[in-house]
Design a protein around this motif. Sequence first.
Motif, PDB file in Angstrom:
ATOM      1  N   ALA A  87       0.826  -1.208   0.000  1.00  5.84           N
ATOM      2  CA  ALA A  87       0.000   0.000   0.000  1.00  5.84           C
ATOM      3  C   ALA A  87       0.859   1.256   0.000  1.00  5.84           C
ATOM      4  N   LEU A  88       1.919   1.259   0.809  1.00  6.41           N
ATOM      5  CA  LEU A  88       2.797   2.426   0.854  1.00  6.41           C
ATOM      6  C   LEU A  88       3.493   2.632  -0.482  1.00  6.41           C
ATOM      7  N   ASN A  89       3.903   1.542  -1.107  1.00 12.57           N
ATOM      8  CA  ASN A  89       4.544   1.644  -2.418  1.00 12.57           C
ATOM      9  C   ASN A  89       3.596   2.251  -3.447  1.00 12.57           C
ATOM     10  N   CYS A  90       2.317   1.940  -3.345  1.00 17.75           N
ATOM     11  CA  CYS A  90       1.330   2.507  -4.272  1.00 17.75           C
ATOM     12  C   CYS A  90       1.081   3.983  -3.984  1.00 17.75           C
ATOM     13  N   LEU A  91       0.925   4.336  -2.713  1.00 15.95           N
ATOM     14  CA  LEU A  91       0.584   5.714  -2.359  1.00 15.95           C
ATOM     15  C   LEU A  91       1.723   6.682  -2.656  1.00 15.95           C
ATOM     16  N   LEU A  92       2.956   6.216  -2.565  1.00 14.95           N
ATOM     17  CA  LEU A  92       4.090   7.098  -2.848  1.00 14.95           C
ATOM     18  C   LEU A  92       4.238   7.406  -4.334  1.00 14.95           C
ATOM     19  N   ARG A  93       3.443   6.779  -5.167  1.00 16.57           N
ATOM     20  CA  ARG A  93       3.455   7.061  -6.602  1.00 16.57           C
ATOM     21  C   ARG A  93       2.323   8.001  -7.025  1.00 16.57           C
ATOM     22  N   VAL A  94       1.533   8.468  -6.077  1.00 16.93           N
ATOM     23  CA  VAL A  94       0.425   9.371  -6.397  1.00 16.93           C
ATOM     24  C   VAL A  94       0.984  10.736  -6.800  1.00 16.93           C
ATOM     25  N   PRO A  95       0.564  11.309  -7.933  1.00 19.75           N
ATOM     26  CA  PRO A  95       1.057  12.636  -8.339  1.00 19.75           C
ATOM     27  C   PRO A  95       0.717  13.712  -7.318  1.00 19.75           C
ATOM     28  N   VAL A  96       1.519  14.759  -7.301  1.00 13.99           N
ATOM     29  CA  VAL A  96       1.365  15.823  -6.308  1.00 13.99           C
ATOM     30  C   VAL A  96       0.015  16.524  -6.441  1.00 13.99           C
ATOM     31  N   LYS A  97      -0.520  16.611  -7.651  1.00 14.89           N
ATOM     32  CA  LYS A  97      -1.769  17.345  -7.840  1.00 14.89           C
ATOM     33  C   LYS A  97      -2.954  16.678  -7.144  1.00 14.89           C
ATOM     34  N   TYR A  98      -2.839  15.402  -6.759  1.00 12.92           N
ATOM     35  CA  TYR A  98      -3.918  14.707  -6.069  1.00 12.92           C
ATOM     36  C   TYR A  98      -3.711  14.632  -4.558  1.00 12.92           C
ATOM     37  N   HIS A  99      -2.652  15.227  -4.044  1.00 11.42           N
ATOM     38  CA  HIS A  99      -2.359  15.104  -2.620  1.00 11.42           C
ATOM     39  C   HIS A  99      -3.432  15.756  -1.756  1.00 11.42           C
ATOM     40  N   LEU A 100      -3.957  16.885  -2.196  1.00 10.34           N
ATOM     41  CA  LEU A 100      -4.961  17.578  -1.391  1.00 10.34           C
ATOM     42  C   LEU A 100      -6.203  16.719  -1.204  1.00 10.34           C
ATOM     43  N   SER A 101      -6.620  16.024  -2.237  1.00  6.34           N
ATOM     44  CA  SER A 101      -7.790  15.153  -2.122  1.00  6.34           C
ATOM     45  C   SER A 101      -7.491  13.929  -1.267  1.00  6.34           C
ATOM     46  N   CYS A 102      -6.268  13.417  -1.366  1.00  5.12           N
ATOM     47  CA  CYS A 102      -5.913  12.211  -0.612  1.00  5.12           C
ATOM     48  C   CYS A 102      -5.846  12.466   0.890  1.00  5.12           C
ATOM     49  N   ARG A 103      -5.636  13.711   1.290  1.00  7.90           N
ATOM     50  CA  ARG A 103      -5.567  14.005   2.726  1.00  7.90           C
ATOM     51  C   ARG A 103      -6.896  13.749   3.432  1.00  7.90           C
ATOM     52  N   LEU A 104      -7.987  13.763   2.694  1.00  3.16           N
ATOM     53  CA  LEU A 104      -9.314  13.654   3.296  1.00  3.16           C
ATOM     54  C   LEU A 104      -9.751  12.213   3.517  1.00  3.16           C
ATOM     55  N   VAL A 105      -8.945  11.241   3.109  1.00  3.60           N
ATOM     56  CA  VAL A 105      -9.371   9.841   3.187  1.00  3.60           C
ATOM     57  C   VAL A 105      -9.377   9.347   4.626  1.00  3.60           C
ATOM     58  N   CYS A 106      -8.248   9.471   5.309  1.00  4.31           N
ATOM     59  CA  CYS A 106      -8.145   9.005   6.690  1.00  4.31           C
ATOM     60  C   CYS A 106      -6.951   9.675   7.346  1.00  4.31           C
TER      61      CYS A 106
ATOM     62  N   PHE B 171       7.341  21.214 -12.723  1.00  6.75           N
ATOM     63  CA  PHE B 171       6.593  20.359 -13.644  1.00  6.75           C
ATOM     64  C   PHE B 171       6.998  18.907 -13.434  1.00  6.75           C
ATOM     65  N   ASP B 172       6.002  18.067 -13.176  1.00  2.09           N
ATOM     66  CA  ASP B 172       6.218  16.632 -13.021  1.00  2.09           C
ATOM     67  C   ASP B 172       6.320  16.014 -14.413  1.00  2.09           C
ATOM     68  N   LEU B 173       7.521  15.636 -14.812  1.00  2.00           N
ATOM     69  CA  LEU B 173       7.737  15.129 -16.164  1.00  2.00           C
ATOM     70  C   LEU B 173       7.120  13.756 -16.384  1.00  2.00           C
ATOM     71  N   ARG B 174       6.857  13.029 -15.327  1.00  3.93           N
ATOM     72  CA  ARG B 174       6.269  11.700 -15.484  1.00  3.93           C
ATOM     73  C   ARG B 174       4.754  11.774 -15.617  1.00  3.93           C
ATOM     74  N   HIS B 175       4.109  12.653 -14.845  1.00  4.16           N
ATOM     75  CA  HIS B 175       2.646  12.733 -14.859  1.00  4.16           C
ATOM     76  C   HIS B 175       2.125  13.984 -15.555  1.00  4.16           C
ATOM     77  N   SER B 176       3.033  14.823 -16.091  1.00  2.00           N
ATOM     78  CA  SER B 176       2.651  16.028 -16.842  1.00  2.00           C
ATOM     79  C   SER B 176       1.714  16.926 -16.038  1.00  2.00           C
ATOM     80  N   SER B 177       2.144  17.291 -14.844  1.00  7.62           N
ATOM     81  CA  SER B 177       1.344  18.159 -13.985  1.00  7.62           C
ATOM     82  C   SER B 177       2.256  19.199 -13.339  1.00  7.62           C
ATOM     83  N   TRP B 178       1.660  20.361 -13.010  1.00  6.48           N
ATOM     84  CA  TRP B 178       2.395  21.468 -12.410  1.00  6.48           C
ATOM     85  C   TRP B 178       2.068  21.586 -10.934  1.00  6.48           C
ATOM     86  N   HIS B 179       3.047  22.020 -10.147  1.00  2.00           N
ATOM     87  CA  HIS B 179       2.794  22.400  -8.762  1.00  2.00           C
ATOM     88  C   HIS B 179       3.818  23.443  -8.352  1.00  2.00           C
ATOM     89  N   THR B 180       3.690  23.980  -7.152  1.00  2.00           N
ATOM     90  CA  THR B 180       4.518  25.094  -6.700  1.00  2.00           C
ATOM     91  C   THR B 180       5.384  24.671  -5.523  1.00  2.00           C
TER      92      THR B 180
END
Length: 410
Positions: A63-82, A126-135
Amino acid sequence: MRRVRVSSLQSPVHKLGDTQMKLTSKFRFATAMLSPQLSLTADPEMSAEPPIQLIPGLPDDVALNCLLRVPVKYHLSCRLVCRQWHNLFSSKSHFFTLRKTLKLESPYLFTLAYHRCTGKIEWRVFDLRHSSWHTIPAMPCRDRACPRGFGCVSLPESGSLLVCGGLVSDMDCPLHLVLKYDVYKNRWTVLPPMLVARSFFGGGVIGGLVYVAGGYSTNQFELNSAEVYDPVKGVWDSVASMGIHMAASDSAVIDGKLYVTEGCTWPFFSSPRGRVYDPKPNKWEGMAAGMREGWTGLGTVYDNRLFVISEYERMCTKVYDMESDMWDPVDGPPLPERVKKPFSISCLEQQGQIVVVGRGLHIAVGNIERCLDCSKSSLRKVKYTISWEEVEAPRDFSDLTPSSCQILYA
């Protein structure tokens, strides 16, 4: 025949997601860092409450191996899970430190950009693997600093980015400033200043040491001094003088040497100057005539060769040949029209790619292929071809102009 009795007591078979499954030492260390309240090896019979799983039905190491591959742009939504997910995704420094521990780093393009109307400086990643921007956090510097006066270098081994020098726009005053961004701590720190305040200078990393040379001093006076910074000791030292006073438009490190050029400027009344520094004998020498005459744009190093996107030749790519002191064209189309000047360039050595960021932060990724050309001479010569892929930037970036870009793995 001797009768053998087989015991009916067999070792239990653990199903996928069973909390009694033992973890490897690497994942046990990483999950222990995740939350002190999460005991992955606890016995359910010994604890009052059953252990909490990161993902129900999966072992915590998977599970940890999977979660550490989540792109940064989805981190805000993932915080609400548990609560466990919130602990993992709420801190970028904690997240990227775990990725480093488990060797899951991927490339990120750090771009220093400024607003064309207000001049405000900001970093975009810019995340070159997932093509997403963050600051990232704002850089602690003067608001009115000229962004192109900075010198930026990356230290991939330590996952850090250095911003040196600079120029105060309204005062024409160079800076001693040295700032460091640590991708694993997600914060900026102020390092010891340079020995000489400078702007528009050349620089590079050789053997883990940061070298800067030339540039402008007060009243646009060209410098001939050079210095080196040791990240381990945290001190600056002087090195041999360049021999001539010059500012730099571009620089590159090839085969352990620092190449600095002042570039070609219209209307080409004079030949551009260039210098080469070898740190082993601590000596500067002149740049080959063919190299300095043909260095007509911004360059990057791939396969220990200098690739330049020419600003005066329809944005085509060319590569420099040390043996013949000549520039060879790279087969393939020119830089896409969407990526307009001024642009910045960097290289993904492992993937064999050139990354170019243009006005509005539109990105073009050039895939380089290497082959042998036997047509021109009996000696087989290396030949390169390039193909471009475009990445359109968000509309919010339309007023941003890149000043420098560096690649770090995190």
